[in-house]
Design an enzyme around this catalytic site. Sequence first.
Site, PDB file in Angstrom:
ATOM      1  NE  ARG A 117      -0.532  12.303   2.762  1.00 33.27           N
ATOM      2  CZ  ARG A 117       0.605  11.627   2.858  1.00 33.27           C
ATOM      3  NH1 ARG A 117       1.615  12.102   3.579  1.00 33.27           N
ATOM      4  NH2 ARG A 117       0.761  10.481   2.246  1.00 33.27           N
ATOM      5  CG  LEU A 118      -3.201  14.275   9.808  1.00 34.65           C
ATOM      6  CD1 LEU A 118      -4.314  13.755  10.696  1.00 34.65           C
ATOM      7  CD2 LEU A 118      -2.337  15.272  10.566  1.00 34.65           C
ATOM      8  CG  ASP A 119       3.790  10.834   6.120  1.00 32.97           C
ATOM      9  OD1 ASP A 119       3.576  10.450   4.955  1.00 32.97           O
ATOM     10  OD2 ASP A 119       4.731  10.410   6.824  1.00 32.97           O
ATOM     11  CG  HIS A 162       0.752   3.159   9.078  1.00 30.92           C
ATOM     12  ND1 HIS A 162       0.389   3.883   7.967  1.00 30.92           N
ATOM     13  CD2 HIS A 162       2.056   2.821   8.901  1.00 30.92           C
ATOM     14  CE1 HIS A 162       1.431   3.968   7.152  1.00 30.92           C
ATOM     15  NE2 HIS A 162       2.452   3.335   7.695  1.00 30.92           N
ATOM     16  CD  GLU A 175       0.824   7.729   3.551  1.00 28.01           C
ATOM     17  OE1 GLU A 175       1.356   7.001   2.706  1.00 28.01           O
ATOM     18  OE2 GLU A 175       1.472   8.469   4.320  1.00 28.01           O
ATOM     19  CG  HIS A 183      -1.939   3.327  -6.431  1.00 31.69           C
ATOM     20  ND1 HIS A 183      -1.011   2.319  -6.256  1.00 31.69           N
ATOM     21  CD2 HIS A 183      -1.422   4.161  -7.365  1.00 31.69           C
ATOM     22  CE1 HIS A 183       0.024   2.542  -7.053  1.00 31.69           C
ATOM     23  NE2 HIS A 183      -0.204   3.652  -7.731  1.00 31.69           N
ATOM     24  CG  HIS A 241       4.581  11.566  -2.288  1.00 30.38           C
ATOM     25  ND1 HIS A 241       3.335  11.693  -1.717  1.00 30.38           N
ATOM     26  CD2 HIS A 241       5.374  11.013  -1.346  1.00 30.38           C
ATOM     27  CE1 HIS A 241       3.383  11.251  -0.469  1.00 30.38           C
ATOM     28  NE2 HIS A 241       4.595  10.829  -0.215  1.00 30.38           N
ATOM     29  CB  VAL A 276       5.499   8.373  -9.097  1.00 32.86           C
ATOM     30  CG1 VAL A 276       6.523   8.718 -10.176  1.00 32.86           C
ATOM     31  CG2 VAL A 276       4.104   8.294  -9.704  1.00 32.86           C
TER      32      VAL A 276
END
Length: 613
Positions: free
Chosen positions: A261-263, A266, A300, A328, A393, A396
């Site tokens: 999962r690539l944070d 952008h 992401e 979301h 994460h 929240v």
Amino acid sequence: MSILREIGAHYSPDSGTVFTVWAPKAKKVEVVLHKPEPIQISLQHEAMGYWTGLSEFATPGTRYTFVLDGETERPDPASQHQPDGVHKPSAIVDHHTFTWTDKKWKNLPLHEYIIYELHVGTFTKAGTFDAMIEHLPELKELGITAIEIMPVAQFPGSRNWGYDGVFPFAVQNSYGGPEGLKKLVNACHAQGLAVIMDVVYNHMGPEGNYLNDFGPYFTDKYKTPWGTALNFDDNYADPVRNFFFQNALMWLRDYHIDALRLDAVHAIYDMGAKHFLEELQEHVKELETQLDRNFIHIAESDLNDVRLINPTECGGYGLDAQWSDDFHHVVHAMFTGEQDGYYVGFGKPEQLTKVMQRAFVYDGLYSEHRHRTFGNSTEHNKAEQFVVCSQNHDQVGNRMLGERLSELVDFETLKVIAGLVILSPFQPMLFMGEEYAEQNPFLYFVSHSDKDLIEAVRKGRHDEFSAFAWQGEAPDPQSKDTFERSKLTRSYTSNPKQNQLREYYKRLIQIRKTTRCLAKPDKSKLIARIDETDQVLHLIHRAAEPYAYALFNLSDTEQTTRLLQPDEAHGNWKTLLTSAAEEWGGSGSSQPELLEQKAEITLPPKSVLILVQ
């Protein structure tokens, strides 16, 4: 595609350890082995600013540092283990000795991913990889098929979300280090669970970040929200790109990770002819061929740009999937009523039908929050290319008080929201504890040692909340109590209502897995309609027969509606689940088992009804 160069300390039982470090402006580089009697070894200068050398005295566990020009002594930027923290020497890791038992394991296809995002430190009381293993059967029994682990790259101290990592190759020592992670992955595969590793290639944390001592890892051409950007397209960019390519390959090859999962991609700035993400995908594809394994990349992104997931032959970067923030935001705004910060412009009923069919609301529309036209069309992308959730994460933990949805909406609404996520055509993701309405918050926490940095973090959190109408005082990120309050309680084992919610999630996931049109949905064959008068959402999945029909009463009152009839549908509808049933903690439902086409039906307030042909 560039030629890769091995970096760090690589041990071989036959020959010893080869050390390689990039330091293009150094005149001399040595490695110091921290034995009882220190051993200092001069490294040889090679092309592009690399320095390398071999030592037969460097064995697994040996502590070592690099010395630049006889003055500056630092841990290895590509260290695979920092047993004593970010400021102390690195340690050599042997990847030859671990006994893997997952030779028969094959990564799941993306459309089978039902993801469970978790944080190692707060998932269990002990906060370690080993402690997680005993809870894997619970996740398997729930129906989860893939766990997504928040970053475990070495960060300062023992408490952190992981996005402040400064040694991308080193597995966090307080979690159990390299050996602990391997045990966890091995155990996951034994349970049939894929493992997604969250990696950060857009910035580095501040404390313990010694990269500038070695070379121009950063560039002033761009700025990220977290500081100076990594150098992916400026002078000396090739070795920086190599550094992160090697990091991705290490997780997949040496730790048997199934997906990355690539944070925040952008914030990966690259104006070169071949974007970093595109070339990363090429190197991973080459590794797939070498190992005969399949890997998945999930991005992401804050851009609503399908270029990330479009094939390279169509001008894309070739990644497999990306998160949908729009999904979301629509769901959250609709049910909480929040309309400030980035929720501005979200929460309209017609947006819910659109996001169910297209994953994005803003696909070339003007955004009130951004004050500009935003996003592009998902028309030609598959449903499996989007990951959706109602909690994660960020959503929240970046609230002032870290409240979960269980603190913001009532029990029946939680069940409606769960249905929207799991019955969407996209890949559902749960955030740890969501399935039983965990009451503990998930807060932002750190354990820095620099007083100025601690104060900067506190101020930064305060400023971040200024765009929202939240009341109260933000918990201190540096406090150990903030961290302890964020740990899961697993209270569903003693709370009947929470256990009913967990069983409801379990049933929803089972329905998704065992109903053909839901097991591999097709968003182009999904009917989504909402009547704004009665606030009933109709979802009809038609990817395969038998069709599935889900109705959501989004209102606070009982509603009567008439079933839609797809032109090609035939036969009656059979009830699979109604969220108002007593077994799911509802007030009860007299829903008939069979319904005719176009039947009139009454739905309890805030409820979900699932039918199948």
